[in-house]
Design a protein around this motif. Structure first.
Motif, mmCIF file in Angstrom:
data_model
loop_
_atom_site.group_PDB
_atom_site.id
_atom_site.type_symbol
_atom_site.label_atom_id
_atom_site.label_comp_id
_atom_site.label_asym_id
_atom_site.label_seq_id
_atom_site.Cartn_x
_atom_site.Cartn_y
_atom_site.Cartn_z
ATOM 1 N N ALA A 153 -11.260 -2.611 9.566
ATOM 2 C CA ALA A 153 -10.054 -3.180 8.958
ATOM 3 C C ALA A 153 -9.417 -2.183 8.001
ATOM 4 N N LYS A 154 -10.250 -1.442 7.278
ATOM 5 C CA LYS A 154 -9.736 -0.402 6.384
ATOM 6 C C LYS A 154 -8.974 0.658 7.167
ATOM 7 N N ALA A 156 -7.497 0.335 10.056
ATOM 8 C CA ALA A 156 -6.245 -0.230 10.559
ATOM 9 C C ALA A 156 -5.192 -0.241 9.451
ATOM 10 N N ARG A 157 -5.595 -0.600 8.254
ATOM 11 C CA ARG A 157 -4.653 -0.634 7.135
ATOM 12 C C ARG A 157 -4.166 0.772 6.786
ATOM 13 N N TRP A 158 -5.078 1.715 6.751
ATOM 14 C CA TRP A 158 -4.689 3.104 6.465
ATOM 15 C C TRP A 158 -3.707 3.614 7.513
ATOM 16 N N GLN A 160 -1.601 1.892 9.230
ATOM 17 C CA GLN A 160 -0.286 1.277 8.991
ATOM 18 C C GLN A 160 0.433 1.971 7.834
ATOM 19 N N GLU A 161 -0.298 2.275 6.780
ATOM 20 C CA GLU A 161 0.327 2.890 5.609
ATOM 21 C C GLU A 161 0.773 4.320 5.869
ATOM 22 N N ASP A 169 -2.728 -4.017 14.161
ATOM 23 C CA ASP A 169 -3.715 -5.088 14.173
ATOM 24 C C ASP A 169 -5.093 -4.562 14.550
#
Length: 300
Positions: A153-154, A156-158, A160-161, A169
């Motif tokens: 999840a980390k 995926a977030r990175w 996106q940023e 997702d």
């Protein structure tokens, strides 16, 4: 044999698919070419020889230290319990040899760099569509360990940023949810015109083959959408560099270099609840529900 007092032992997961194990062998051959001054050996947790136990014992022959490096992306039961317990057992067979256990590859900037490069390649294959209408799915193995899923999840977030994609997702091929089909369904409802699937896998195997089939099925289900699917990334230069840094950190004795679960309390909990790893090394055990709960508390 190298004159170095250290043996570097890579621990791969192993696959029922021979091509996956061969890719790991190829990785080791390439790494030996990069570092001819190092003695680099390989073993597998399951499905392929040499076994974890045999690899640990063999690596100690002619060595003063064995640097054990998991060739694994996320830390779950294998990394936190099975490998440390096998190291304890190997110490009984190799008195006088020091075993040092390094961290798994984990969520980090080098892995992020690989994912960004793979994403750019997939966008190019789709003729560079608008990233705001192109959904991304980071697709991993899935684990019963929430910390391992949290690492994904980390990432995926990175991702996106660090990109212009508004929708990045997370999906899993098994064990936990959501699965790829459900995530694509949501992205379609949100108006995505393209979907890029980025497998979070080092090497090929049965699951990578399944991913390719799933994406083909999705093309049939959503003819109005375009799909691109990446591949495994275990032979990328960042993986070699990460492992070389892990080995250098262990050799230098840096405090952060050692896997914190080498000697931790998790295995003590397992033994108290009657789930010790068998010295027969069959890897065919399952974790009782009561143990799953206790380990979840310990891992929290």
């Amino acid at each position: 044999m190298s004159s170095t007092p250290d043996t570097i032992l890579l621990v791969g997961h192993g696959s029922r698919e021979a091509s996956g194990n061969q890719e790991i062998q190829t990785f080791v051959e390439q790494w030996r070419t990069r570092r001819p001054d190092w003695r680099i050996e390989l073993c597998f947790i399951e499905f392929a020889p040499p076994s974890l136990h045999d690899g640990l014992v063999a690596a100690a022959q002619g060595a003063r230290r064995v640097l054990v490096l998991p060739l694994i992306l996320n830390a779950a039961g294998h990394v936190k319990m099975e490998i440390p317990e096998a190291i304890e057992h190997a110490r009984e067979h190799a008195p006088g040899v020091e075993y040092l256990y390094g961290p798994h590859l984990t969520a980090c900037d080098p892995i992020l760099a690989i994912l960004k490069r793979r994403l750019r390649k997939a966008m190019a294959a789709l003729d560079m569509p608008d990233p705001t209408t192109t959904g991304v799915v980071l697709l991993g193995r899935g684990s019963s360990d929430r910390a391992a899923n949290g690492d994904m999840a980390k990432m995926a977030r990175w991702l996106q940023e660090e990109t212009d994609h508004e929708l990045v997702d997370l999906a899993f091929t098994g064990i936990t949810y959501p699965r790829l089909e459900r995530v694509v369904q949501r992205q379609a409802l949100l108006g995505m015109k393209q979907v890029i699937v980025l497998p979070y896998y080092l090497y090929t195997g049965t699951l990578m083959q399944r991913i390719q089939r799933q994406v083909e099925h999705l093309r049939g289900q959503y003819p109005q959408m375009r799909f691109a699917c990446g591949t495994q990334f275990g032979l990328e230069p960042e993986i070699f560099e990460l492992l070389e840094q892990r080995a250098a950190d262990l050799q230098a004795g840096r405090p952060e270099s050692k896997m914190p679960c080498d000697g931790c309390s998790l295995r003590e909990i397992a033994h108290e609840l009657g789930h010790g790893h068998s010295h027969a090394h069959t890897h065919e055990h399952t974790v009782p529900v009561v143990l799953q709960g206790a380990l979840a508390e310990a891992l929290a």
